[in-house]
Design an enzyme around this catalytic site. Structure first.
Site, mmCIF file in Angstrom:
data_model
loop_
_atom_site.group_PDB
_atom_site.id
_atom_site.type_symbol
_atom_site.label_atom_id
_atom_site.label_comp_id
_atom_site.label_asym_id
_atom_site.label_seq_id
_atom_site.Cartn_x
_atom_site.Cartn_y
_atom_site.Cartn_z
ATOM 1 N N LEU A 338 -3.452 0.994 9.485
ATOM 2 C CA LEU A 338 -3.474 -0.487 9.370
ATOM 3 C C LEU A 338 -2.556 -0.962 8.647
ATOM 4 C CD1 LEU A 338 -7.518 -0.987 9.433
ATOM 5 C CD2 LEU A 338 -5.787 -1.150 11.348
ATOM 6 N N MET A 343 -1.663 1.627 -3.698
ATOM 7 C CA MET A 343 -2.616 2.694 -4.413
ATOM 8 C C MET A 343 -2.761 3.516 -3.075
ATOM 9 S SD MET A 343 -3.581 2.313 -7.241
ATOM 10 C CE MET A 343 -5.157 3.357 -7.531
ATOM 11 N N LYS A 361 -9.901 3.771 3.280
ATOM 12 C CA LYS A 361 -8.683 3.919 2.588
ATOM 13 C C LYS A 361 -8.335 5.203 1.851
ATOM 14 C CE LYS A 361 -6.700 1.050 -1.227
ATOM 15 N NZ LYS A 361 -6.682 0.110 -2.121
ATOM 16 N N ASP A 456 -6.993 -9.353 -9.654
ATOM 17 C CA ASP A 456 -6.056 -9.257 -8.806
ATOM 18 C C ASP A 456 -6.362 -10.035 -7.480
ATOM 19 O OD1 ASP A 456 -3.717 -8.382 -8.096
ATOM 20 O OD2 ASP A 456 -4.517 -6.748 -6.800
ATOM 21 N N LYS A 458 -5.367 -12.696 -5.020
ATOM 22 C CA LYS A 458 -4.269 -13.106 -4.105
ATOM 23 C C LYS A 458 -4.343 -13.090 -2.808
ATOM 24 C CE LYS A 458 -2.524 -8.295 -3.992
ATOM 25 N NZ LYS A 458 -1.605 -7.304 -4.733
ATOM 26 N N PRO A 459 -3.419 -14.038 -2.186
ATOM 27 C CA PRO A 459 -3.645 -14.176 -0.616
ATOM 28 C C PRO A 459 -3.855 -12.801 0.418
ATOM 29 C CG PRO A 459 -1.936 -15.467 -1.516
ATOM 30 C CD PRO A 459 -2.270 -14.489 -2.473
#
Length: 645
Positions: A338, A343, A361, A456, A458-459
């Site tokens: 995806l 990381m 992930k 963290d 953010k959009p």
């Protein structure tokens, strides 16, 4: 319970869990200094932890108290639709519906699959290392036996390098056989270290032995030593390709150095000892040739072998990577990639039995290598799993693959993040921006309420999706940098002195690497996200990273209405208040910000009806149409077919 109280409980729990069970209660009684409520709470958590170790599963989370939920003041839902994620969960975790409207397993962590699990999780890496250690020991013992039992070499000092190799090999073997986990980067370091140590030991031995024979006036035996070292170098070159596969550049550098090492040692020996090694210079003229020709053929063969080893090492590394991408991880079948982040990589996956799509992930090998990085990974999963708000991504499972790659599994969100939304459709209408921001405020309210700071926001870390029949459901994810509130122990896990986060959206206090961050830092970042949603750009974006960090600490933000006209004045004041340099000048908490957003005049301009209409007409066509389950979610097979189309 206050955040400070939770932090104190966390500190006591960590310390007590390392003690012997027989001494815990007495130590806690003294550490709690007469606070029986605090001591009882820590003992209760320790009891839960012991029961989880026995049952290999943690108990289901308690049902969430939503008496203070402000979603009731939002625009009314369309008839026949229910708010996503408000289904109650039984105490045994067997809820009829999850937060996304479908069956959801208990959002708990299997202790046996986590970083603290026992041996057997790194079988391939440990087997490779053990094979390399056994080879090193065999070579050292073989050389010692040959020198002192067969050749009966009288020089005892020549045993010192091999003795060092034997001791080092035994130490590495003990390290490998420990039940503690072995990170991929440490395994790589040990592999290269063992090969380098063997090469160095044989280079020293070559120097000693050839010099000894040269001083005795026996050049023939000195030549035999050189031939033997060339063969040993060939063995090491092949071993590197088998035991330490890597890309061709790194592998070529290592095997190239090993290939030239015998000849570099010979050259050093000749230059440092010209008298005893004079026979080497005289071999060429007597035989009608030169010393270069005598060693050139062996050098050429070794370099050819090194090139082949580097190519084979690269091929093995690539095949391992392809197998990892195509394999089944635990009970999850990987369907397709995806995305890729700093990381690791995120895959669309499907549970083997539930047949439900999820996002898995995989943490990049080498990223989670040090103790702090591993602790940060484990903390991300555990802390995210403790958060149960419907606007926070849900964690299902986590663990580690057989070759030592960490992973965790979260709910799959078929939608787009806010960065993609703005890139595709431009700045959002003020009403829609408020609708999404209020949901993130509610997610932050829960996190801040237990003393967690995201750090963290953010959009790209906020997903807008269709969940459980609801449209425009905002989900906050990626808690990789989350911290408990001001705490020395927590700060240590986030690499003191390093800037962690995204400069475009971090707060001034975070940009100056202050460790004492609180909820106000997240509110600044959320204000920067609001600025981006309304204007299509972050508050400070010109120049490089240094210029942006300076602007964060020094310059006031340009009013968003000057960039994108038509933004209501009350909403603009709210965004600029979030972007104040002084944390005390911002909103007190996420709850206050959510209430202020709800009081904006344009807040009523967007609700479930408008969201449903937008997704029907302008939403991602990949998320509508056939191939959906009963709750309106795409099935795993449909998703795989769509992505492969």
């Amino acid at each position: 319970m206050t955040p400070d109280r939770w932090r104190r409980i966390d500190e006591l729990f960590d310390a007590a869990s390392r003690l012997d069970p027989d001494t815990r209660e007495g130590w806690l009684r003294q550490a709690c200094d007469g606070d029986d409520v605090l001591r009882d709470e820590v003992l209760r958590l320790l009891s839960h932890d012991e029961r989880a170790e026995l049952e290999r599963f943690l108990p289901a989370p308690e049902a969430i108290d939503r008496t203070g939920d402000r979603t009731g003041t939002w625009p009314p839902h369309a008839a026949g639709r229910h708010p996503a994620g408000l289904e109650s969960i039984g105490r045994n975790g067997a809820a009829p519906g999850g937060r996304d409207g479908g069956f959801t397993p208990i959002a708990a962590i299997h202790p046996g699959s986590g970083p603290g699990s026992s041996a057997g999780r790194h079988v391939p890496a440990k087997q490779r290392l053990l094979g390399l250690v056994c080879l090193s020991l065999g070579l050292a013992l073989l050389m010692l036996s040959w020198k002192y039992l067969v050749a009966r070499d009288p020089a005892p000092t020549q045993a010192i390098p091999y003795s060092i190799l034997i001791v080092a090999s035994c130490g590495v073997a003990l390290l490998i056989l420990r039940p503690a986990p072995l990170s991929p980067s440490r395994a790589r370091f040990l592999e290269l270290g063992m090969i380098g140590l063997v090469a160095g030991v044989f280079a020293v031995s070559q120097y000693q032995t050839m010099l000894d024979f040269a001083r005795r006036g026996d050049p023939l035996r000195a030549q035999f030593v050189m031939n033997h070292r060339v063969l040993i170098a060939a063995i090491l070159v092949l071993c590197h390709g088998l035991y330490a596969p890597s890309d061709w550049r790194k592998s070529g550098l290592v095997v190239g150095l090993i290939a030239v090492l015998p000849f570099a040692t010979l050259l050093a020996l000749y230059l440092r000892n010209p008298g005893p090694m004079a026979w080497l210079g005289g071999m060429g003229p007597r035989g009608g040739t030169s010393p270069l020709v005598l060693v050139g053929f062996d050098a050429m063969l070794l370099l050819i072998l090194a090139a082949g080893s580097a190519s084979g090492s690269h091929l093995i590394a690539r095949l391992r990577r392809e197998v990892r991408e195509a394999r089944q991880v635990g009970q999850y079948r990987l369907l397709r990639k995806l995305g890729v982040g700093g990381m690791g990589e995120v895959y669309l996956a499907e549970h083997q039995f539930l047949k439900r799509p999820c996002a898995l992930k995989l943490i990049k090998p080498g990223i989670e290598s040090g103790a702090k990085a591993l602790a940060r990974f484990e903390r991300e999963v555990r802390l995210t799993a403790t958060l149960s708000h419907p606007n926070t991504v849900e964690i299902y499972d986590y663990g580690r693959t057989e070759d030592g790659v960490y992973y965790y599994v979260m709910e799959y969100l078929p939608g787009m993040n806010l960065a993609e939304l703005v890139e595709r459709h431009g700045p959002l209408p003020p009403g829609r921006a408020i609708y999404l921001l209020r949901q993130i405020c509610l997610a932050l309210r829960e996190a801040h309420g237990v003393g967690l700071v995201h750090r963290d926001i953010k959009p790209s870390n906020i997903i807008v999706a269709r969940r459980g029949g609801e449209d425009d459901v905002a989900k906050l994810l990626d808690f990789g940098l989350v911290l408990p509130g001001p705490s020395n122990g927590a700060s240590d896990l986030s690499d003191e002195g390093r800037i962690l986060g995204t400069p475009l959206y971090m707060s001034p206090e975070q940009a100056t690497v202050r460790q004492e961050l609180d909820a106000c830092s997240d509110l600044y970042s959320l204000g920067a996200v609001a600025y981006y949603l309304l204007t299509g750009r972050p508050p400070f974006h010109e120049g490089g990273m240094i210029e942006i960090l300076v602007a964060l600490a020094r310059d006031p933000a340009v009013p968003p209405s000057l960039i994108h006209p038509g933004i209501p004045e009350d909403l603009e004041r709210l965004v600029l208040k979030c972007l104040e340099k002084n944390p005390d000048d911002r909103f007190r908490d996420a709850d206050a910000l959510e209430r202020a957003l709800g009081q904006c005049r344009c807040a009523a301009h967007w609700g479930p009806a408008q969201a449903a209409r937008w997704w029907l007409t302008a939403g991602d066509p990949m998320e509508t149409g056939s191939g959906e389950d009963a709750s309106g979610r795409p099935t795993a097979d449909a998703l795989e077919a769509r992505h492969s189309a």
